[in-house]
Design a protein around this motif. Structure first.
Motif, PDB file in Angstrom:
ATOM      1  N   ASP A  65       0.948  -1.362   0.022  1.00 17.15           N
ATOM      2  CA  ASP A  65       0.048   0.141  -0.200  1.00 17.15           C
ATOM      3  C   ASP A  65       1.034   1.298   0.026  1.00 17.15           C
ATOM      4  O   ASP A  65       0.755   2.179  -0.805  1.00 17.15           O
ATOM      5  CB  ASP A  65      -1.050   0.139   1.116  1.00 17.15           C
ATOM      6  N   ASP A  66       1.879   1.438   1.069  1.00 17.31           N
ATOM      7  CA  ASP A  66       2.548   2.593   1.139  1.00 17.31           C
ATOM      8  C   ASP A  66       3.608   2.772  -0.126  1.00 17.31           C
ATOM      9  O   ASP A  66       3.730   3.835  -0.788  1.00 17.31           O
ATOM     10  CB  ASP A  66       3.505   2.781   2.442  1.00 17.31           C
ATOM     11  N   ASP A  67       4.235   1.625  -0.743  1.00 15.80           N
ATOM     12  CA  ASP A  67       4.895   1.878  -1.837  1.00 15.80           C
ATOM     13  C   ASP A  67       4.432   2.248  -3.004  1.00 15.80           C
ATOM     14  O   ASP A  67       4.754   2.939  -3.675  1.00 15.80           O
ATOM     15  CB  ASP A  67       5.685   0.468  -1.953  1.00 15.80           C
ATOM     16  N   VAL A  68       3.147   1.883  -3.229  1.00 16.24           N
ATOM     17  CA  VAL A  68       2.544   2.021  -4.759  1.00 16.24           C
ATOM     18  C   VAL A  68       1.878   3.473  -4.446  1.00 16.24           C
ATOM     19  O   VAL A  68       1.905   4.096  -5.433  1.00 16.24           O
ATOM     20  CB  VAL A  68       1.330   0.903  -4.995  1.00 16.24           C
ATOM     21  N   MET A  69       1.472   3.938  -3.362  1.00 20.96           N
ATOM     22  CA  MET A  69       1.001   5.398  -3.243  1.00 20.96           C
ATOM     23  C   MET A  69       2.544   6.382  -3.282  1.00 20.96           C
ATOM     24  O   MET A  69       2.258   7.095  -4.169  1.00 20.96           O
ATOM     25  CB  MET A  69       0.557   5.547  -1.831  1.00 20.96           C
ATOM     26  N   ALA A  70       3.495   5.779  -2.576  1.00 27.40           N
ATOM     27  CA  ALA A  70       4.461   6.858  -2.897  1.00 27.40           C
ATOM     28  C   ALA A  70       4.952   6.842  -4.409  1.00 27.40           C
ATOM     29  O   ALA A  70       5.477   7.808  -4.911  1.00 27.40           O
ATOM     30  CB  ALA A  70       5.689   6.289  -2.130  1.00 27.40           C
ATOM     31  N   SER A  75       6.229  10.024  -8.642  1.00 28.26           N
ATOM     32  CA  SER A  75       6.396  10.076 -10.043  1.00 28.26           C
ATOM     33  C   SER A  75       5.583  11.075 -10.750  1.00 28.26           C
ATOM     34  O   SER A  75       5.989  11.688 -11.670  1.00 28.26           O
ATOM     35  CB  SER A  75       6.412   8.701 -10.633  1.00 28.26           C
ATOM     36  N   SER A  76       4.194  10.979 -10.359  1.00 24.71           N
ATOM     37  CA  SER A  76       3.254  12.069 -10.996  1.00 24.71           C
ATOM     38  C   SER A  76       3.956  13.576 -10.862  1.00 24.71           C
ATOM     39  O   SER A  76       3.739  14.363 -11.890  1.00 24.71           O
ATOM     40  CB  SER A  76       1.884  11.870 -10.534  1.00 24.71           C
ATOM     41  N   ARG A  77       4.044  13.797  -9.611  1.00 23.48           N
ATOM     42  CA  ARG A  77       4.534  15.099  -9.149  1.00 23.48           C
ATOM     43  C   ARG A  77       5.836  15.500  -9.913  1.00 23.48           C
ATOM     44  O   ARG A  77       5.950  16.614 -10.509  1.00 23.48           O
ATOM     45  CB  ARG A  77       4.977  15.335  -7.572  1.00 23.48           C
ATOM     46  N   ASN A  78       6.604  14.500  -9.967  1.00 21.13           N
ATOM     47  CA  ASN A  78       8.019  15.040 -10.376  1.00 21.13           C
ATOM     48  C   ASN A  78       7.841  15.100 -12.009  1.00 21.13           C
ATOM     49  O   ASN A  78       8.410  15.914 -12.661  1.00 21.13           O
ATOM     50  CB  ASN A  78       8.910  13.809 -10.391  1.00 21.13           C
ATOM     51  N   SER A 105      -8.788  -0.811  -1.613  1.00 25.83           N
ATOM     52  CA  SER A 105      -7.564  -1.310  -2.429  1.00 25.83           C
ATOM     53  C   SER A 105      -6.376  -0.390  -2.413  1.00 25.83           C
ATOM     54  O   SER A 105      -6.717   0.745  -3.026  1.00 25.83           O
ATOM     55  CB  SER A 105      -7.785  -1.710  -3.683  1.00 25.83           C
ATOM     56  N   GLY A 106      -5.319  -0.489  -1.951  1.00 24.83           N
ATOM     57  CA  GLY A 106      -4.167   0.510  -1.832  1.00 24.83           C
ATOM     58  C   GLY A 106      -3.624   0.751  -3.297  1.00 24.83           C
ATOM     59  O   GLY A 106      -3.379   1.945  -3.404  1.00 24.83           O
ATOM     60  N   TYR A 107      -3.910  -0.183  -3.975  1.00 23.58           N
ATOM     61  CA  TYR A 107      -3.355   0.126  -5.508  1.00 23.58           C
ATOM     62  C   TYR A 107      -4.540   1.029  -6.026  1.00 23.58           C
ATOM     63  O   TYR A 107      -3.972   2.048  -6.933  1.00 23.58           O
ATOM     64  CB  TYR A 107      -3.187  -1.153  -6.266  1.00 23.58           C
ATOM     65  N   LYS A 111      -3.997   5.042  -7.734  1.00 26.87           N
ATOM     66  CA  LYS A 111      -4.260   5.468  -9.006  1.00 26.87           C
ATOM     67  C   LYS A 111      -5.397   6.519  -9.108  1.00 26.87           C
ATOM     68  O   LYS A 111      -5.130   7.554  -9.571  1.00 26.87           O
ATOM     69  CB  LYS A 111      -4.879   4.320  -9.949  1.00 26.87           C
ATOM     70  N   VAL A 112      -5.949   6.611  -8.106  1.00 23.68           N
ATOM     71  CA  VAL A 112      -6.959   7.751  -8.028  1.00 23.68           C
ATOM     72  C   VAL A 112      -6.160   9.048  -7.435  1.00 23.68           C
ATOM     73  O   VAL A 112      -6.326  10.013  -7.885  1.00 23.68           O
ATOM     74  CB  VAL A 112      -8.007   7.342  -6.812  1.00 23.68           C
ATOM     75  N   ALA A 113      -5.004   8.871  -6.556  1.00 22.11           N
ATOM     76  CA  ALA A 113      -4.190  10.035  -6.074  1.00 22.11           C
ATOM     77  C   ALA A 113      -3.600  10.413  -7.522  1.00 22.11           C
ATOM     78  O   ALA A 113      -3.133  11.679  -7.517  1.00 22.11           O
ATOM     79  CB  ALA A 113      -3.170   9.370  -5.010  1.00 22.11           C
TER      80      ALA A 113
END
Ligand SMILES: NC(=O)c1ccc[n+]([C@@H]2O[C@H](COP(=O)([O-])OP(=O)(O)OC[C@H]3O[C@@H](n4cnc5c(N)ncnc54)[C@H](OP(=O)(O)O)[C@@H]3O)[C@@H](O)[C@H]2O)c1
Length: 248
Positions: A65-70, A75-78, A105-107, A111-113
């Motif tokens: 969960d934490d890894d996929v959110m990070a 990556s999107s911000r960068n 689902s953390g994944y 994706k929503v974030a």
């Protein structure tokens, strides 16, 4: 046009690279293996110099969960910051149909974030939302093992071939930004337990499959509306049927 494909070595990315190169565009396949890392920012400035369009089809190496959110937020911000510096005119990203309907689902939360960062950003964008890839059916089974058995929901699913996803992403990349979302899905609906069972049988998986309406799909319960596009949505249907894909 110069088009940079972030995740250009992946399942979808390599197909998008081939389609757009075949149309005569200057295409860069960017990924960590080639020295471009969207999470750390390594190599982004050079890769994006002079780019008109950036297509983000990268995926997180870890689905914790934490890894996929990070991964998807970092990556999107960068990417958006580097695109702003480089004068990129269109950001295209690949997301998942109904991601916001599966907040357990953390994944899906990640994706929503990712989508929200893109929508809140200043780069004109197109988000392509796809249903689950046909290539991913066996992976769903392998990710659904509970105490030695494969537990799967019988919810409806509408899988799409990666070739059809790549065609839709490539089309979006050379069209004007929608500042909105398009949906793509496969041409047929199946019961998840049955289609995953077929995919597992095809790779010689012998463990028992237990049909369980409460079985979790990457952390979330499903119903018949979770993995298929809403009937009133304007969804583009892929051409390849599951049997034909499997024969290939
Ligand atoms: N699976 C599904 O059913 C489904 C459905 C709808 C949408 N999607 C979305 O489709 C997208 C593409 O999935 P896929 O299956 O084609 O992925 P994939 O085959 O796993 O490929 C992942 C790609 O991401 C790259 N990558 C990994 N870490 C990176 C980083 N830090 N910076 C830049 N690139 C990085 C990899 O590069 P290296 O080769 O260098 O490691 C590789 O090119 C994902 O965003 C996923 O959420 C998937």
């Amino acid at each position: 046009m110069k088009i940079v494909i972030i995740g250009g070595t992946g399942l979808i990315g390599s197909k998008v690279v081939a389609i757009l190169s075949g149309k005569g565009h200057a295409v860069i396949a960017a990924s960590p293996k080639g020295g471009v890392n969207a999470v750390t920012g390594e190599g982004l400035e050079d890769a994006l110099a002079g780019a008109d369009v950036v297509v983000d089809v990268a995926n997180s190496p870890s689905w914790a969960d934490d890894d996929v959110m990070a991964f998807f937020t970092g990556s999107s911000r960068n990417l958006l910051a580097a695109e702003s510096q480089a004068g990129v005119k269109h950001h295209v990203a690949l997301s998942i149909v109904n991601a916001e309907r599966m907040p357990n689902s953390g994944y899906m939360r990640a994706k929503v974030a990712q989508e929200n960062i893109i929508k809140d950003g200043r780069i004109p964008y197109t988000i392509v939302r796809a249903t689950q890839f046909m290539e991913f059916m066996a992976g769903i089974g392998q990710g659904s093992v509970v105490e030695g058995a494969i537990r799967l929901s019988p919810a409806l699913i509408q899988p799409i071939a990666s070739d059809d996803v790549a065609a839709a992403v490539a089309e979006a990349a050379i069209a004007a930004p929608l500042n909105g979302t398009v949906e793509v899905a496969g041409p047929e609906q199946f019961r998840l337990d049955l289609i995953v069972g077929r995919a597992l049988a095809a790779i010689g998986e012998t463990r028992a499959i237990v049909t369980d309406p409460k079985a979790l799909y990457f952390g979330t319960e499903l119903d018949d509306t979770s993995l298929v596009p809403a009937s009133n949505s304007k969804v583009r249907l892929g051409k390849l049927r599951y049997d034909d894909w499997q024969r290939q």
